[in-house]
Enzyme design. Sequence first.
Site, PDB file in Angstrom:
ATOM      1  N   SER A 200      64.869 -48.003 -22.550  1.00  0.00           N
ATOM      2  CA  SER A 200      66.310 -48.276 -21.815  1.00  0.00           C
ATOM      3  C   SER A 200      66.855 -47.054 -20.623  1.00  0.00           C
ATOM      4  O   SER A 200      67.088 -47.087 -19.628  1.00  0.00           O
ATOM      5  CB  SER A 200      66.944 -48.245 -22.598  1.00  0.00           C
ATOM      6  OG  SER A 200      67.198 -49.275 -23.640  1.00  0.00           O
TER       7      SER A 200
ATOM      8  N   THR B  82      66.915 -42.031 -11.078  1.00  0.00           N
ATOM      9  CA  THR B  82      65.891 -43.313 -10.722  1.00  0.00           C
ATOM     10  C   THR B  82      66.194 -43.171  -8.561  1.00  0.00           C
ATOM     11  O   THR B  82      65.756 -44.420  -8.192  1.00  0.00           O
ATOM     12  CB  THR B  82      66.961 -44.392 -11.320  1.00  0.00           C
ATOM     13  OG1 THR B  82      68.358 -43.894 -10.314  1.00  0.00           O
ATOM     14  CG2 THR B  82      67.757 -44.646 -12.408  1.00  0.00           C
TER      15      THR B  82
ATOM     16  N   ARG C 280      67.708 -61.904 -15.993  1.00  0.00           N
ATOM     17  CA  ARG C 280      68.633 -61.612 -16.936  1.00  0.00           C
ATOM     18  C   ARG C 280      69.508 -63.127 -17.972  1.00  0.00           C
ATOM     19  O   ARG C 280      69.286 -63.470 -18.706  1.00  0.00           O
ATOM     20  CB  ARG C 280      69.643 -61.153 -16.607  1.00  0.00           C
ATOM     21  CG  ARG C 280      68.842 -59.312 -16.520  1.00  0.00           C
ATOM     22  CD  ARG C 280      70.022 -58.505 -16.099  1.00  0.00           C
ATOM     23  NE  ARG C 280      69.243 -57.088 -17.076  1.00  0.00           N
ATOM     24  CZ  ARG C 280      69.234 -55.506 -16.671  1.00  0.00           C
ATOM     25  NH1 ARG C 280      71.606 -55.146 -16.374  1.00  0.00           N
ATOM     26  NH2 ARG C 280      69.115 -54.962 -16.949  1.00  0.00           N
TER      27      ARG C 280
ATOM     28  N   LEU D 125      69.151 -76.004 -44.054  1.00  0.00           N
ATOM     29  CA  LEU D 125      67.821 -75.929 -44.137  1.00  0.00           C
ATOM     30  C   LEU D 125      68.070 -75.392 -45.835  1.00  0.00           C
ATOM     31  O   LEU D 125      66.876 -75.953 -46.305  1.00  0.00           O
ATOM     32  CB  LEU D 125      66.646 -75.538 -43.103  1.00  0.00           C
ATOM     33  CG  LEU D 125      66.337 -77.371 -42.768  1.00  0.00           C
ATOM     34  CD1 LEU D 125      67.367 -77.443 -41.311  1.00  0.00           C
ATOM     35  CD2 LEU D 125      65.000 -76.863 -42.324  1.00  0.00           C
TER      36      LEU D 125
ATOM     37  N   GLU E 146      65.009 -56.942 -21.015  1.00  0.00           N
ATOM     38  CA  GLU E 146      65.439 -57.178 -20.215  1.00  0.00           C
ATOM     39  C   GLU E 146      66.790 -56.699 -20.180  1.00  0.00           C
ATOM     40  O   GLU E 146      67.900 -57.415 -18.975  1.00  0.00           O
ATOM     41  CB  GLU E 146      65.871 -58.396 -19.769  1.00  0.00           C
ATOM     42  CG  GLU E 146      66.072 -59.054 -18.646  1.00  0.00           C
ATOM     43  CD  GLU E 146      64.131 -59.006 -17.431  1.00  0.00           C
ATOM     44  OE1 GLU E 146      63.394 -59.216 -17.891  1.00  0.00           O
ATOM     45  OE2 GLU E 146      65.019 -57.997 -16.585  1.00  0.00           O
TER      46      GLU E 146
ATOM     47  N   ARG F  61      79.785 -50.337 -14.603  1.00  0.00           N
ATOM     48  CA  ARG F  61      79.306 -50.440 -13.705  1.00  0.00           C
ATOM     49  C   ARG F  61      79.856 -52.130 -13.246  1.00  0.00           C
ATOM     50  O   ARG F  61      81.071 -51.781 -11.940  1.00  0.00           O
ATOM     51  CB  ARG F  61      78.460 -51.106 -13.423  1.00  0.00           C
ATOM     52  CG  ARG F  61      77.782 -50.932 -12.084  1.00  0.00           C
ATOM     53  CD  ARG F  61      76.044 -50.934 -11.486  1.00  0.00           C
ATOM     54  NE  ARG F  61      75.470 -49.949 -13.071  1.00  0.00           N
ATOM     55  CZ  ARG F  61      74.303 -50.307 -13.570  1.00  0.00           C
ATOM     56  NH1 ARG F  61      73.525 -50.925 -13.591  1.00  0.00           N
ATOM     57  NH2 ARG F  61      74.448 -48.461 -14.281  1.00  0.00           N
ATOM     58  N   LYS F  62      80.270 -53.028 -13.548  1.00  0.00           N
ATOM     59  CA  LYS F  62      80.753 -54.370 -12.259  1.00  0.00           C
ATOM     60  C   LYS F  62      82.322 -54.490 -12.951  1.00  0.00           C
ATOM     61  O   LYS F  62      82.422 -55.316 -11.678  1.00  0.00           O
ATOM     62  CB  LYS F  62      80.404 -55.868 -13.517  1.00  0.00           C
ATOM     63  CG  LYS F  62      78.464 -56.038 -13.584  1.00  0.00           C
ATOM     64  CD  LYS F  62      78.283 -55.905 -12.450  1.00  0.00           C
ATOM     65  CE  LYS F  62      76.094 -55.595 -12.104  1.00  0.00           C
ATOM     66  NZ  LYS F  62      75.785 -56.390 -12.573  1.00  0.00           N
TER      67      LYS F  62
END
Lengths: 599, 599
Positions: free
Chosen positions: B170, B222, B297, B416, B441, B454-455
């Site tokens: 990650s 990063t 995603r 089942l 992902e 973040r968002k």
Amino acid sequence: MSYLINRRDLDFLLYELLDAERLCRLPQFAQHDRATFEQVIETAEQLAESQFLTHAAEADQHEPHFDGSAVSMLPQVKTALDAFIAAGFLSAAFPVEDGGLGLPYTITAAANALFTAANAGTAGYPFLTAAAANLLRVHGSDTQKLRYMRPMLAGRFFGTMCLSEPQAGSSLADIRTRAIPQADGSYHLVGNKMWISGGEHELSDNIVHLVLARIEGAPAGTKGISLFIVPKFRLDANGDPAARNGVRLAGLNHKMGFRGTTNCALNFGETEPAIGELVGRANEGLACMFHMMNEARIGVGTGATMMGYAGYRYSLDYAKTRLQGRLASNKDPASKPVAIIQHSDVRRMLLAQKSYVEGALALCLYGATLVDELEAAEQESDKESLRLLLDILTPIIKAWPSEWCLEANKLAIQILGGYGYTRDYPVERLYRDNRLNPIHEGTNGIQALDLLGRKVTMKNGAAFRLLLTTMQSTVKAAGATPELAEYAGALAAAITLAANTTQTLAGAALKGQVDLFLANAAHYLEMLGGIVIAWMWLRQAQVAQLALAGAAGTDMDFYQGKLSACRYFFRYELPKCEGHAKLLMQLDDTTLTIPEGSF
Amino acid sequence: MSYLINRRDLDFLLYELLDAERLCRLPQFAQHDRATFEQVIETAEQLAESQFLTHAAEADQHEPHFDGSAVSMLPQVKTALDAFIAAGFLSAAFPVEDGGLGLPYTITAAANALFTAANAGTAGYPFLTAAAANLLRVHGSDTQKLRYMRPMLAGRFFGTMCLSEPQAGSSLADIRTRAIPQADGSYHLVGNKMWISGGEHELSDNIVHLVLARIEGAPAGTKGISLFIVPKFRLDANGDPAARNGVRLAGLNHKMGFRGTTNCALNFGETEPAIGELVGRANEGLACMFHMMNEARIGVGTGATMMGYAGYRYSLDYAKTRLQGRLASNKDPASKPVAIIQHSDVRRMLLAQKSYVEGALALCLYGATLVDELEAAEQESDKESLRLLLDILTPIIKAWPSEWCLEANKLAIQILGGYGYTRDYPVERLYRDNRLNPIHEGTNGIQALDLLGRKVTMKNGAAFRLLLTTMQSTVKAAGATPELAEYAGALAAAITLAANTTQTLAGAALKGQVDLFLANAAHYLEMLGGIVIAWMWLRQAQVAQLALAGAAGTDMDFYQGKLSACRYFFRYELPKCEGHAKLLMQLDDTTLTIPEGSF
């Protein structure tokens, strides 16, 4: 560290929470003491690690194979089982006069739990054998005990339970296997059985199938079912296996997990007679079988718990050693990565697992003490109380761990990430193995119907009331401790909620709205199950809070962990019962009213 | 019936709910009409059923094998992929000038969904290739597009995304693969990549690896990551594969599910140079990669949804045909057994699945329309709104279906029963396949941090506010319909709850309590995800309620089913958000405070 269990926790549950030592004061366990118990657990742990865990992954990769005449499997399975039998575990819970060790069920359940954690597939054979032998102990004739039960307890014969049929899984009322009376008093069985664990193998000299069937002319439904012994090899006069009997393997089922235990479709009397003998009285087979059901279901719950427990331990060890990322509050990319146990979401997943598996194990072992106490009780009033508690808790003990300790396995995979999804690590196998537990020994849907439709309402709600008052006594005791007042209050509120919900549902039942009454039984089991586990956590927290004052070193950490897990369960998990209660109080009929064509 | 999807539902979602026809009014899709779209879906369904579904079980049993030099797999995989490529699906979403069909992403996402439902393992290869090609379309040079993207879109070369490393799953900030600049402008890559899907096979003439690496001397974290093309075979002047490049398979990972797609550990430059070329600008590799992340995603979310959908369809068919037991209100054991779809607990498990998979598919396809609209938008203000909505919904689209459609698979197995637990039926495979989706992902824990950390907070909460007002407009419209007033009211209350919760959390963030702010991010995602799915159900119910008046026959059943599933979701699922909100509002720190030694 051992992946099977935290021994400190097991000791805590057995001796500090449940006071297992008091069992030695019961006459039938008077020859034992805590030292014996600890020796049994110690031996079990060593054997489970050295003989069972060692071939768990390989047995999963190389499942038993049927070549049309015989079933072959890894040789390590037999080696492990020989050691298990030699150490006395197969017969450990049986009375000394029957050739057992006369240990309390509580202690053998704890010992068996370690074998399940190590390798459920291999452990399945002796567990089934012990359960079948126990059925014969209670319901078999003296001759049947001598000829079948004794060799089973010695590990020479293995046993099975043959209930389901291809067309009748959950619905035992519809089984079709016929038993045709013969002039000599024996029966010829004709029919097909399905999902028979341990139904065929070469691990023992003989396989003793305990088979539900209908004697020709018996009443329809569950009242016409009888129980039979049908051995793979008929016994000669000396009790030795002789001629092959007409029970044949039609095929092995290939499962997602639990692969080490053969699971079989069996044909009875297809080309040659399958000769059986009646156990107990005609048409009372289901009652005989149900007599063993509480313990079988506690066994499934404990098994599910231990698969979850093993996954928790493995993912805990991984989280402590795997370095990755930094805390959200640390923005320096040049700083060193931390062990992932420092990330709050990993801690959440560990705490969730801990609260599920340790809470479930407390409940399973508590259930086991009820079995021991019931067996020992002399007063009818004591017996009645113990029976009521055991009856109402059994569907919860079977179903709650098999849902939530499976969820624990899911979280263990998530902590390992991509690695957890590979077969190089045990957590995905545990997840696959555990997926069986919500299905077998009565699906969880059946458990929910049993709980709400039978146990809660029986004897005018006596079992339900007794459970509530038993939980309330914990609330009262814990409420006096300031550190636990929050939880005591929350449990008290949840108990009231359960009482109100049950009253509303009972109202519908009284009005004859049976389908509406049971429409959301699964949510009822979820609700009451969550409350019971919260109760187990409050009881553990009580003990831990008291012990914390005098504790030092790792013991302090241990007790603190119990308190943290209790807090987690009360804040993150118990509140779910409110949603279930709301739904149940509304007598919601959404599932009943959707037209079949609308799915 | 088709197990892949209910085509009536797909048409409902595309045309009645999302009005996909309106996409044809956008200039770049003007050459298409609904007839084209339907033809594409029809072809996809036929191909998925005839070429992909047919070897799904066998590919699971016989996973790809590496003999030390080459990877072999079932020949049916290549046959299916050849047909897929020949039918134009690989490049369907690409502009015509790039050699594609210029179809909207919404339509290709729907078409691809059918291939995932049939056989996710085989479908993985072209999906990865299209994603890699799309990255080159946006960030590659003209030469790179000609030499790499074009052969990828033609299906001659396949592609991969090489992000993770063994020590950094990650945490991309910690990747170590080095890129050493060469005199000719190329780079030599040295390092190890892990979890590379499609990283090795013999299915295509070449494999184009898109690799994240650090150019020597780049900044830490990063901000020092660049993107490279590293082909398995270097291209000659004509663009044909020539000399073998120094990227080598270290080994295949053996997974619980999703076995048809090879998953690889790759070594770069271990014994021979792994020559790569830079894509875009140095140190901007992660931005290039993230540009593609929304679609990747959405792809995972859609895939997870379709595995759940296929399980739902299969268990629905089983429930309609399997006879067992009687209704609780019927006490006559001589009466005939009913189809198990008549049992309320089976109906509950079917409704739960339906509400998860159809709700999730509505959300995934809605997300896809946002991608198309964003690509087409001309006004900056429109672009901004679409980007905000897409950004905040993406972690939900990835994570919610991968949790709850996995839960759907668990319920399908339960319906089942024992059969569901065997490998003779597809539901256990779907459950195993789907377990990957919460991991890859970006794990769902990472999605939760992305959403809350973040968002939700970005641009002073602009995306969050836009999402709430968008949902509120549905509430307002639906509230006017009496049959939907209950749901509109419940969604309004849930939106308020989300707003309040977010405000409380933002307060902690503003005070600098970053770790506390994010401690329960997973519950935040669960809460907001449930609300968004409820919104999707209310939107579906609006359409269905309106259409019901004029509907007849099976259409009436269909719309009634949408209304029943909406009711199920609002009564059984949405209330869970209250528990999450309560926990979040308390800023609970249980996970942060437990000592590490206490687990």
